[in-house]
Every structure is written in C-alpha cells, then in structure tokens.
Design a protein around this motif. Structure first.
Motif, PDB file in Angstrom:
ATOM      1  N   LEU A  85      49.966  39.681 -27.423  1.00  0.00           N
ATOM      2  CA  LEU A  85      48.714  40.056 -26.767  1.00  0.00           C
ATOM      3  C   LEU A  85      47.755  38.870 -26.762  1.00  0.00           C
ATOM      4  N   LYS A  86      47.088  38.688 -25.634  1.00  0.00           N
ATOM      5  CA  LYS A  86      46.159  37.554 -25.496  1.00  0.00           C
ATOM      6  C   LYS A  86      44.821  37.879 -26.164  1.00  0.00           C
ATOM      7  N   TRP A  92      40.578  37.495 -26.125  1.00  0.00           N
ATOM      8  CA  TRP A  92      39.651  37.608 -24.983  1.00  0.00           C
ATOM      9  C   TRP A  92      39.429  36.270 -24.303  1.00  0.00           C
ATOM     10  N   LEU A 150      42.118  35.407 -21.538  1.00  0.00           N
ATOM     11  CA  LEU A 150      42.284  36.241 -20.340  1.00  0.00           C
ATOM     12  C   LEU A 150      41.927  35.446 -19.092  1.00  0.00           C
ATOM     13  N   ILE A 172      40.206  34.752 -15.557  1.00  0.00           N
ATOM     14  CA  ILE A 172      38.918  35.216 -15.056  1.00  0.00           C
ATOM     15  C   ILE A 172      39.124  36.440 -14.143  1.00  0.00           C
ATOM     16  N   GLY A 173      38.367  37.480 -14.429  1.00  0.00           N
ATOM     17  CA  GLY A 173      38.474  38.714 -13.658  1.00  0.00           C
ATOM     18  C   GLY A 173      39.786  39.453 -13.864  1.00  0.00           C
ATOM     19  N   CYS A 174      40.570  39.022 -14.893  1.00  0.00           N
ATOM     20  CA  CYS A 174      41.880  39.634 -15.186  1.00  0.00           C
ATOM     21  C   CYS A 174      42.796  39.665 -13.971  1.00  0.00           C
ATOM     22  N   VAL A 175      42.728  38.618 -13.176  1.00  0.00           N
ATOM     23  CA  VAL A 175      43.610  38.525 -12.015  1.00  0.00           C
ATOM     24  C   VAL A 175      45.052  38.341 -12.508  1.00  0.00           C
ATOM     25  N   VAL A 176      45.963  39.105 -11.951  1.00  0.00           N
ATOM     26  CA  VAL A 176      47.372  38.988 -12.312  1.00  0.00           C
ATOM     27  C   VAL A 176      48.028  38.088 -11.257  1.00  0.00           C
ATOM     28  N   SER A 177      48.430  36.895 -11.676  1.00  0.00           N
ATOM     29  CA  SER A 177      48.912  35.925 -10.684  1.00  0.00           C
ATOM     30  C   SER A 177      50.427  35.822 -10.641  1.00  0.00           C
TER      31      SER A 177
END
Ligand code: SF4
Ligand code: SF4
Lengths: 92, 391
Positions: free
Chosen positions: A3-4, A6, A9, A11-16
């Motif tokens: 688990l990462k 904070w 993370l 930015i904006g929790c974008v899943v790339s």
C-alpha cells in the motif's frame, strides 16, 4: 500489493496503468463458492456471460470454471445455470 | 493598463473571464443566477471568445460538465448562486479530489427557505469542507481581479485545485461601479496556458475518479488536505505578482486602522466597506477602532489572523450565515478555534448580520462597536446574537 503512503499517491489519484484493477483480488471478499458439476453441464456458457466479475473461463474440454482470485461468491452463476450444474457452498 | 469604465460588476466579471482564454463554460440560467452567465453566453455567441458554452439542464449538470471538460484538459468555468450551489454540492468534493482546477464565481445569496434570493453567505458556508480554495471579494474591482487570478492559482502545478470566487449577490453583482479592466495583452502576460496533470485521451488511457476502499481513503483525504494547505504559498505568490503588475495588492487578511486598535471588527465580503466608514466615525470620536477583512477563507490563514488581532482587547466577528444550534456563526467559530490556544487573545463577540439581504448601515456597525465597548465585563463575549432582530 504494498500500500502506498499518502505522499506516493498520484495527483488526483489518476490511474495511469490500464487494467491495473486486476491487481485487486476480489476473491478475498468471498464467503461462499460455486462448485461446478460437469455431469449436468451442457456447455451453454450462461455462467460465463452472467458472472459480474468476468472470472468464469472456459477450459479446453469446453467446461467452465471460475478464477478464484476474483470470484466473489455472489452466486449469480448458480442462479442463472438452468440445468442446475452449479451449487453454492459455504467457504472454509 | 486598461481603461476605467462604469460597468455592472457581474458583466465585468464575465468580461474578465472572457480575457482568460477559457475553453468552455457550463452554466444553468435559473433564478438565482447573475449576469455573469448571461454575458458569457453573449461573448461566446457573438464570437468574441473562442469557447464552448454548454447549456445544461441543472446546476448539478453544470458542475458535472465542467468536471468532465476539465478532465480533458479544457480551461473550464462556471458561475452559480444560492440553490444552484446547493445542487452542485454533491460534486464539489469530487472536483477537488480529482484535482481539477475549475474556477467558479459564486454570487452569494441566501439559501431557501423561505425563498429569498437576496445576499448573504448561507450558500457558501455549507461548502466549507469541499476542498475548494475560497476567496471573497469586497468590491467590483476585486471581483474582476480575483476572477483572473483564480485561473493562475487553480492551475499552478503545485495547486491543481478548484477555486471559488465569492462575490456578494446584488450588493456587488448588480452594482455599477467604476472598474479598471486589464487589457488582453496584460492578461496574456499574466496567465500561462493550462497544463493539466493528466487528461482523458484515447491515445493514453487513464482512469479518473476511481473507486477507493478503506485501505486508501484515509491517505487520499490526507493528500487532499495537504494540497489545500500547500496552495497558500502559490496564492501569496500570485497576489504578489498581481500587485507588481497592476498596483493592487491582495492579502489573505487585510486590515484597516487595526495596528493600534483596542477594538476590532472582522468582516468578509462587501460589508467591509460599510464597516470601514463606521471605523472612521469612531476614530473621529477618539475610539481606537479598526477593521480586519478576511479575504482567504480556504485555506484558512491562521498566522495572518493571529497577527492581525494580537493587540486588540475586543474583537467583533460578523457572520452572514447561521449555524443553527451551533457555537455561533461559522466565521466566529473558526476564528475562536484559531485563537483558542493563545493565552493572550481578545474577547470575541459575534453578531449575525445582513441575512437574506437585510441592509446593515454605517450607524449599525457603529452601534455594534458601541454595544461591545459598553460590555466592560466581557459578559457577552463568546456568545452570538442576531443583530437587529425584532423581539
Ligand atoms: S450455465 Fe450451467 S450449463 Fe451452462 S455452461 Fe455454465 S455450468 Fe454449464
Ligand atoms: S459466484 Fe459470482 S463471481 Fe463467482 S463465478 Fe459465480 S457469478 Fe462469478
């Protein structure tokens, strides 16, 4: 999966990474599991179509089984299988 | 330097936004709105700005549309008010969690019921914890300046958060004031192009606004809190730069005759100018009165507030919204909690004023000062009162 923090993370929790949801094993939610009885199965593929996880796969012999990393034990496959080839049993 | 023109403030805000090279605006033209939406649609329809104007079927859709547009990398704008803002409420924390630098004007007006539509702050106060940067304008010129600055603050790579510019409905939005509009060249020089942190594009697929369970939700909230707090540095830099370019400086907390004041009043928004006249009156009578104006609501400027009130004996906090059954007006309770740990702090009084468009004249601000000065034993400190309510 580690688990990462904070700070790590994106930015904006974008899943790339496309398809990265597969790293999440929904099988850990399961309280019940489907059991296939291939004597009753007519290979119609209804269980494959209805599984909301998309975890039912067809084997080379034409029968079906679930990938238990992702099977949530929801029982939809058993409910939809009209020859009653799938039964749901308690986990553990 | 642009020309000084007599203009309605809402129209001027739309003109200012028109200088900011927006790609799209989505607004819903229900009452209560302001002429910001109407004039922006004119600018687009007349071909004066090259932007998409999306007419939507509700304010919920307006906010959804700007979230979607901002996700594709478009500079996106909206304006709302009162009930419209309440309908947007559900989406505001989503915009900030997705770190989409949307900017929005809020023509602050009372929330129903009863249906009222006139000016107070009961629309913005319930949005306090949405994770948006929130600034307040005191006059038309500030409304223009803050609207342009909002894009630069929101889109800064170290911020990437939505910004709302609060402009008192009617009291500011519908007034005609002499205003100085920056030129297109000046805005071009000030405002760099928008570089999004990620975009929705088929060539490089990403997921925005994904699901997160308890294993990540806390970390995501912490990251958002830090982002809002960290935005202050950029806000200060942008305000400094603006001061150098246009000669009008902006600070998180502004003061008037406050340095040697024994008694201070704190206002937010357009009522600061009226309260300022009351301060002058009291000063003429030999009372050391002063004014503190809170411009930056989120992130909350703790050190600046502490510095502004540290020498005063009494502080009157005015609120333009009610926290029913709570500790006092929302501004009051924040100021009180900001000063709670300080051993030397003024006695803090709270007046709830100007609800639903009720006028508060200079003599009434003077009356608040007088009433608090007469309370020599600080008996009414730490309590709140509806100023001018009929008993
Ligand atoms: S739905 Fe039943 S019968 Fe049809 S393939 Fe699946 S297990 Fe076999
Ligand atoms: S129990 Fe649910 S998740 Fe598991 S295989 Fe059947 S349909 Fe799919």
């Amino acid at each position: 999966m580690t688990l990462k923090s904070w700070k790590e993370l994106p930015i904006g929790c974008v899943v790339s990474e496309p398809g990265s949801a597969s790293e999440y094993h929904t099988g850990s939610w399961r309280a019940q599991r489907p059991i296939w009885n291939n004597d009753k199965c007519i290979k119609c593929g209804i269980c494959y179509v209805f599984c909301p996880e998309g975890c039912v796969q067809q084997s080379e012999d034409g029968f079906f089984k679930a990938n238990m990393d992702y099977c949530k034990g929801c029982g939809i496959c058993a409910h939809e299988c009209w020859p009653r080839a799938i039964t749901i049993v308690e986990e553990g | 330097m642009g020309k000084r023109l007599g203009m309605e403030v809402a129209v001027a805000v739309a003109e200012a936004v028109g200088l900011c090279n927006i790609d799209m605006a989505a607004v819903y033209p229900i009452t209560p709105q302001s002429h910001i939406a109407e004039h922006l649609s004119d600018l687009v329809a007349d071909g004066k700005i090259d932007a998409e104007f999306v007419t939507v079927e509700s304010e919920h859709s307006a906010m959804s549309a700007v979230i979607g547009a901002s996700g594709t990398g478009a500079r996106s704008y909206t304006a709302t008010s009162s009930q419209g803002l309440m309908l947007m409420h559900e989406l505001l924390p989503i915009a900030s969690a997705m770190r989409l630098p949307i900017t929005m004007a809020i023509a602050n007006r009372a929330v129903s019921g009863p249906l009222n539509i006139l000016n107070d702050h009961s629309d913005i106060m319930p949005q306090r914890d949405a994770g948006w940067i929130a600034v307040f304008a005191e006059n038309g010129q500030e409304a223009i300046d803050l609207s342009i600055q909002a894009f630069k603050i929101a889109e800064h790579k170290d911020v990437m958060l939505p910004v709302c510019v609060n402009i008192d409905g009617f009291q500011l939005t519908h007034m005609v004031e002499p205003l100085e509009m920056p030129t297109q060249e000046e805005v071009n020089q000030f405002l760099p192009p928008f570089v999004p942190h990620a975009t929705l594009h088929p060539a490089k697929p990403v997921t925005m606004g994904a699901f997160a369970m308890s294993d990540y939700f806390t970390e995501i909230m912490k990251a958002k809190d830090e982002a809002v707090k960290n935005s202050k540095k950029v806000i200060l830099d942008v305000w400094n730069e603006w001061g150098k370019l246009f000669g009008r400086s902006y600070k998180p907390v502004e003061t008037y005759k406050a340095d040697d004041a024994d008694i201070l009043m704190l206002t937010m928004g357009s009522m600061g100018e009226t309260a300022q006249m009351a301060v002058d009156e009291l000063r003429d009578r030999g009372v050391k009165a002063g004014l503190v104006k809170l411009r930056l609501w989120r992130p909350f400027p703790f050190p600046e507030i502490k510095a502004a009130v540290k020498n005063a004996k009494k502080l009157i906090v005015t609120d333009r919204a009610v926290s029913f059954g709570g500790p006092g007006g929302p501004v009051f309770s924040e100021i009180k909690s900001a000063l709670f740990a300080d051993t030397r702090r003024p006695a803090i009084y709270n007046y709830i004023i100007g609800l639903g468009g009720r006028d508060v004249a200079v003599n009434e601000f003077a009356g608040m000062f007088e009433k608090v000065l007469a309370d020599t034993g600080n008996v009414a400190a730490d309590t709140y009162e509806f100023w001018g309510v009929r008993e």
